[in-house]
Design a protein around this motif. Sequence first.
Motif, PDB file in Angstrom:
ATOM      1  N   UNK A 266      38.216  50.885  38.208  1.00 20.62           N
ATOM      2  CA  UNK A 266      37.693  50.207  37.021  1.00 20.62           C
ATOM      3  C   UNK A 266      38.674  49.126  36.586  1.00 20.62           C
ATOM      4  N   UNK A 267      38.398  48.494  35.474  1.00 16.98           N
ATOM      5  CA  UNK A 267      39.316  47.482  34.940  1.00 16.98           C
ATOM      6  C   UNK A 267      40.326  48.101  33.986  1.00 16.98           C
ATOM      7  N   UNK A 268      40.444  49.427  34.007  1.00 17.62           N
ATOM      8  CA  UNK A 268      41.370  50.118  33.115  1.00 17.62           C
ATOM      9  C   UNK A 268      42.560  50.665  33.901  1.00 17.62           C
ATOM     10  N   UNK A 269      43.696  50.754  33.217  1.00 14.80           N
ATOM     11  CA  UNK A 269      44.876  51.350  33.835  1.00 14.80           C
ATOM     12  C   UNK A 269      45.449  52.409  32.899  1.00 14.80           C
ATOM     13  N   UNK A 270      46.099  53.398  33.502  1.00 18.09           N
ATOM     14  CA  UNK A 270      46.914  54.359  32.775  1.00 18.09           C
ATOM     15  C   UNK A 270      48.318  53.756  32.747  1.00 18.09           C
TER      16      UNK A 270
ATOM     17  N   UNK B 255      43.918  51.575  29.163  1.00 12.33           N
ATOM     18  CA  UNK B 255      44.120  50.202  28.686  1.00 12.33           C
ATOM     19  C   UNK B 255      43.227  49.260  29.488  1.00 12.33           C
ATOM     20  N   UNK B 256      42.344  48.493  28.837  1.00  9.23           N
ATOM     21  CA  UNK B 256      41.614  47.455  29.579  1.00  9.23           C
ATOM     22  C   UNK B 256      42.617  46.414  30.073  1.00  9.23           C
ATOM     23  N   UNK B 257      42.591  46.130  31.357  1.00 13.89           N
ATOM     24  CA  UNK B 257      43.635  45.273  31.936  1.00 13.89           C
ATOM     25  C   UNK B 257      42.990  44.266  32.878  1.00 13.89           C
ATOM     26  N   UNK B 258      42.676  43.110  32.355  1.00 10.87           N
ATOM     27  CA  UNK B 258      42.092  42.054  33.186  1.00 10.87           C
ATOM     28  C   UNK B 258      43.163  41.515  34.133  1.00 10.87           C
ATOM     29  N   UNK B 259      42.861  41.548  35.412  1.00  8.54           N
ATOM     30  CA  UNK B 259      43.852  41.179  36.402  1.00  8.54           C
ATOM     31  C   UNK B 259      44.483  42.387  37.066  1.00  8.54           C
ATOM     32  N   UNK B 260      44.103  43.600  36.618  1.00  2.00           N
ATOM     33  CA  UNK B 260      44.571  44.812  37.255  1.00  2.00           C
ATOM     34  C   UNK B 260      46.016  45.152  36.923  1.00  2.00           C
ATOM     35  N   UNK B 261      46.539  46.109  37.685  1.00  5.86           N
ATOM     36  CA  UNK B 261      47.892  46.601  37.428  1.00  5.86           C
ATOM     37  C   UNK B 261      48.937  45.500  37.522  1.00  5.86           C
ATOM     38  N   UNK B 262      48.705  44.527  38.391  1.00  8.43           N
ATOM     39  CA  UNK B 262      49.674  43.432  38.533  1.00  8.43           C
ATOM     40  C   UNK B 262      49.878  42.679  37.228  1.00  8.43           C
ATOM     41  N   UNK B 263      48.807  42.540  36.434  1.00  9.38           N
ATOM     42  CA  UNK B 263      48.923  41.834  35.157  1.00  9.38           C
ATOM     43  C   UNK B 263      49.838  42.591  34.206  1.00  9.38           C
ATOM     44  N   UNK B 264      49.734  43.930  34.191  1.00  6.25           N
ATOM     45  CA  UNK B 264      50.602  44.718  33.321  1.00  6.25           C
ATOM     46  C   UNK B 264      52.067  44.550  33.718  1.00  6.25           C
ATOM     47  N   UNK B 265      52.339  44.565  35.014  1.00  8.01           N
ATOM     48  CA  UNK B 265      53.706  44.379  35.490  1.00  8.01           C
ATOM     49  C   UNK B 265      54.202  42.986  35.125  1.00  8.01           C
ATOM     50  N   UNK B 266      53.352  41.982  35.331  1.00  7.42           N
ATOM     51  CA  UNK B 266      53.747  40.591  35.072  1.00  7.42           C
ATOM     52  C   UNK B 266      54.093  40.365  33.596  1.00  7.42           C
ATOM     53  N   UNK B 267      53.403  41.070  32.690  1.00  5.44           N
ATOM     54  CA  UNK B 267      53.622  40.831  31.272  1.00  5.44           C
ATOM     55  C   UNK B 267      54.752  41.682  30.694  1.00  5.44           C
TER      56      UNK B 267
END
Length: 491
Positions: free
Chosen positions: A162-166, A125-137
């Motif tokens: 990278x800018x991607x996360x699993x 998943x392209x995730x601008x802001x890194x893993x923290x952004x996924x948690x925040x959303x």
Amino acid sequence: MLLTLTTRDDAARDLGFVLHKHPDRVQRFEQAFGVAHVLYPQADDDVATVALLLEVDPVALVRGKGSRDAAFSLAQYVNDRPYAASSMLAVALGRVFRTAMAGRCDARPDLAERAWPLEVHVPSVPCRGGADAAVRLFAPLGWDVDATPVPLDPAIPAWGDSRYVDLRLRGTLRVADALQHLYVLLPTLDAAKHYWVGPDEVDKLVRAGQGWLADHPARDEIARRYLAHRGSLVASAVARLAEVDDAEPEALDDAVPADDAAARGEASDRAVAGEDGDPPAAVPLARRRLDAVVEELRAAGARSVVDLGCGEGHLLGALLDDPRFDRLLGVDVSPRALEVAARRLHLDTMPARRRARVELVQSSVTYTDARVAGFDAAVLMEVVEHVDPPRLAALERAVLGVAAPPTVLVTTPNAEHNVRYPTLAAGTMRHHDHRFEWTRAELVAWAHAAADRYGYDVELRGIGDDDPEVGPPTQLAVFRRTTDTTGGEAR
């Protein structure tokens, strides 16, 4: 692109009813940019996994588009779009599972309303802001979030991530809610779309976000990312979310939803008793703020009121319900806000006598405007903090100097109280558009200086529970004019 949804439950195979996709079939759905496949890698009585596999045709995706420059054309093909989950996966998700996302299951309605133990896996998943952004959303929606950054090159750790996360999500939710969250938040994480973002995207966001997005602590961030940072579309979406979900309009100017008051230490001393002996419910800060303003206007004996920065018109609605207020003017710089206010107030169907008491006009609080003069009172409720500090002098002159009503009410956040909001990061303000937030001492200094300049007395009060260390969440300044506009005594 791959997304899997797994449930571990005694009735796991019944997931096929909810998704309207039979566990024993492999189905193919043509898309404008490729083919979406739906299949069940596992469909046992106690564990079922459905997979959405999106096979993107990069040639079809860019055929007939863009520059004919050879280098640019190559760049169209050499990118992450065919491989990493993005807006294309969200579009396919919405089309393939449209009925499930709407919460419909005619064959087994009980299954559609059931909360299932769900596990979602999206490997890239392209995730601008890194893993923290996924948690925040995702976390505020009830998901346990595991977002593992993908290294640029596992063989060369020095290159970093990278800018991607699993992305792995676990939670107990309705399937419809899970699909809506993914539909909105996957392209939000990417903060980009493979197609032009126009006004119809606002409709999609409001539909998919109904019931959860208006109260999300990152609502404004989600709207900005989803709508490609197009300001007019973002403002429209936020206003419509509040209207659809019957949210307090003041929530549009709070980083944390007003109805989450108990979690932020804003529970009211004036709790409203429930019916049949139910425990009292906390009154949201937004409601307490509005009630405080209305009471001050009544105490001042005001009959005509101008609401400067009226937003969606909630204060105007409360004042219309009190016949003592016979002349009301709502002023806002945003045409969209005024449109929403007109709909909320039902101006087009309002009885003639009631309609004659209220008017909406577009104007700015920093400009002198003859239309706002001649009122008994003016209200700036959660407005001053949206004004750039160099423009405060213009606001003072326009309101206190030129319009010069006998009473002016100003409410604004107490910056000291922000530490009591657990979801508000340290050093940040309650809303991305706030130009500043005053401490109690800073409001005292500004209010007394402005009052002295324009012939007013001022009294400072708090709204909400008064924390012994950091004070109340909202500050109220009550200005009372002591001289008329020619310098004579006003009282």
